[in-house]
Design a protein around this motif. Sequence first.
Motif, PDB file in Angstrom:
ATOM      1  N   ILE A  32       0.864  -1.183   0.000  1.00  0.00           N
ATOM      2  CA  ILE A  32       0.000   0.000   0.000  1.00  0.00           C
ATOM      3  C   ILE A  32       0.900   1.231   0.000  1.00  0.00           C
ATOM      4  O   ILE A  32       1.770   1.365   0.855  1.00  0.00           O
ATOM      5  CB  ILE A  32      -0.915   0.030   1.244  1.00  0.00           C
ATOM      6  CG1 ILE A  32      -1.834  -1.199   1.262  1.00  0.00           C
ATOM      7  CG2 ILE A  32      -1.751   1.309   1.260  1.00  0.00           C
ATOM      8  CD1 ILE A  32      -2.674  -1.299   2.530  1.00  0.00           C
ATOM      9  N   ASN A  57      -2.252  -1.962  -3.761  1.00  0.00           N
ATOM     10  CA  ASN A  57      -3.611  -1.435  -3.687  1.00  0.00           C
ATOM     11  C   ASN A  57      -3.974  -0.746  -4.997  1.00  0.00           C
ATOM     12  O   ASN A  57      -3.103  -0.236  -5.712  1.00  0.00           O
ATOM     13  CB  ASN A  57      -3.762  -0.438  -2.523  1.00  0.00           C
ATOM     14  CG  ASN A  57      -2.998   0.857  -2.752  1.00  0.00           C
ATOM     15  OD1 ASN A  57      -1.802   0.904  -2.504  1.00  0.00           O
ATOM     16  ND2 ASN A  57      -3.674   1.896  -3.206  1.00  0.00           N
ATOM     17  N   LYS A  58      -5.243  -0.738  -5.316  1.00  0.00           N
ATOM     18  CA  LYS A  58      -5.676  -0.118  -6.557  1.00  0.00           C
ATOM     19  C   LYS A  58      -5.405   1.384  -6.523  1.00  0.00           C
ATOM     20  O   LYS A  58      -5.859   2.093  -5.645  1.00  0.00           O
ATOM     21  CB  LYS A  58      -7.169  -0.374  -6.778  1.00  0.00           C
ATOM     22  CG  LYS A  58      -7.682   0.133  -8.114  1.00  0.00           C
ATOM     23  CD  LYS A  58      -9.147  -0.206  -8.304  1.00  0.00           C
ATOM     24  CE  LYS A  58      -9.653   0.309  -9.649  1.00  0.00           C
ATOM     25  NZ  LYS A  58     -11.087  -0.009  -9.866  1.00  0.00           N
ATOM     26  N   ALA A  61      -2.220   5.515  -3.145  1.00  0.00           N
ATOM     27  CA  ALA A  61      -2.729   5.620  -1.767  1.00  0.00           C
ATOM     28  C   ALA A  61      -2.617   7.032  -1.205  1.00  0.00           C
ATOM     29  O   ALA A  61      -3.038   7.285  -0.063  1.00  0.00           O
ATOM     30  CB  ALA A  61      -1.996   4.635  -0.859  1.00  0.00           C
ATOM     31  N   ASN A  70      -9.876   4.533   2.811  1.00  0.00           N
ATOM     32  CA  ASN A  70      -9.945   3.421   1.862  1.00  0.00           C
ATOM     33  C   ASN A  70      -9.322   2.112   2.344  1.00  0.00           C
ATOM     34  O   ASN A  70      -9.414   1.100   1.662  1.00  0.00           O
ATOM     35  CB  ASN A  70      -9.257   3.837   0.546  1.00  0.00           C
ATOM     36  CG  ASN A  70     -10.012   4.944  -0.161  1.00  0.00           C
ATOM     37  OD1 ASN A  70     -10.960   4.712  -0.888  1.00  0.00           O
ATOM     38  ND2 ASN A  70      -9.566   6.175   0.061  1.00  0.00           N
ATOM     39  N   THR A  73     -11.297  -1.238   2.396  1.00  0.00           N
ATOM     40  CA  THR A  73     -11.578  -1.742   1.045  1.00  0.00           C
ATOM     41  C   THR A  73     -10.356  -2.445   0.473  1.00  0.00           C
ATOM     42  O   THR A  73     -10.473  -3.510  -0.143  1.00  0.00           O
ATOM     43  CB  THR A  73     -11.979  -0.582   0.113  1.00  0.00           C
ATOM     44  OG1 THR A  73     -13.148   0.050   0.633  1.00  0.00           O
ATOM     45  CG2 THR A  73     -12.258  -1.091  -1.295  1.00  0.00           C
ATOM     46  N   TRP A  74      -9.195  -1.867   0.689  1.00  0.00           N
ATOM     47  CA  TRP A  74      -7.968  -2.455   0.135  1.00  0.00           C
ATOM     48  C   TRP A  74      -7.608  -3.794   0.763  1.00  0.00           C
ATOM     49  O   TRP A  74      -7.144  -4.693   0.086  1.00  0.00           O
ATOM     50  CB  TRP A  74      -6.794  -1.481   0.308  1.00  0.00           C
ATOM     51  CG  TRP A  74      -6.941  -0.212  -0.471  1.00  0.00           C
ATOM     52  CD1 TRP A  74      -7.644  -0.023  -1.628  1.00  0.00           C
ATOM     53  CD2 TRP A  74      -6.362   1.059  -0.165  1.00  0.00           C
ATOM     54  NE1 TRP A  74      -7.548   1.279  -2.045  1.00  0.00           N
ATOM     55  CE2 TRP A  74      -6.763   1.972  -1.173  1.00  0.00           C
ATOM     56  CE3 TRP A  74      -5.535   1.521   0.868  1.00  0.00           C
ATOM     57  CZ2 TRP A  74      -6.362   3.301  -1.171  1.00  0.00           C
ATOM     58  CZ3 TRP A  74      -5.143   2.846   0.869  1.00  0.00           C
ATOM     59  CH2 TRP A  74      -5.544   3.729  -0.140  1.00  0.00           C
TER      60      TRP A  74
END
Length: 220
Positions: A32, A57-58, A61, A70, A73-74
Amino acid sequence: MKKNRLLVITCSITALLLIFGFTEKQPKILIIGDSISLGYTSTVKEMLKDKAIVSHNKGNAKHSGYGLENLETWIQKDDYDIIQFNWGLWDLCYRHPDSKVQGNRDKINGTITFSLEEYEQNLEAIVRLLKEKTNAKLIFVTTSYVPKEEAGRFTKDARKYNKVAKKVMKKYSVQVNDIYKKSKPIHKKYGQGNNDVHYQKKGYQELGKVIATYLEDEIR
């Protein structure tokens, strides 16, 4: 007969070794972090491809406040063995809406994203949430080098924010991979310039080696 029995036993052992060898679970690592981590993750994946499943992570960050919003969710998408996380460069960045520099960076007229005190509070909340929601081993990575002419960041702030982060991690018994000193010569040789915290491709590869080597020791 004895030879046949020995052959059968040998074949059975070989078959078991093959089965377990192919089905052995690889540890899952979640990284992350901001654009710096996005830059080096591909190298980490490549170096650990036969030893661990590495993901990021998408997206970016960003800062610790965004991380708090977030984080759940991650981390809920998989059962991770290691979660490596980092915030700092966005937190210590000064921005002004009238600045024409990319990201509205302006350390002269701008406002800092999160003060040291706010950063500390956010990190504490993040660590508590991670410990509550996951059983993964936690590893914090310190902020990388900030060059002197960076438009929205002061070089000295990276060390200040790292000091606060290490204090928080010590309080909660979280491991720290302190990359600041190692990132400085890498940036000076392979950085995007003395006014940019980012790296050239070779720089990200060198940072990736630092990260992957540390993680490899953790999964042995």
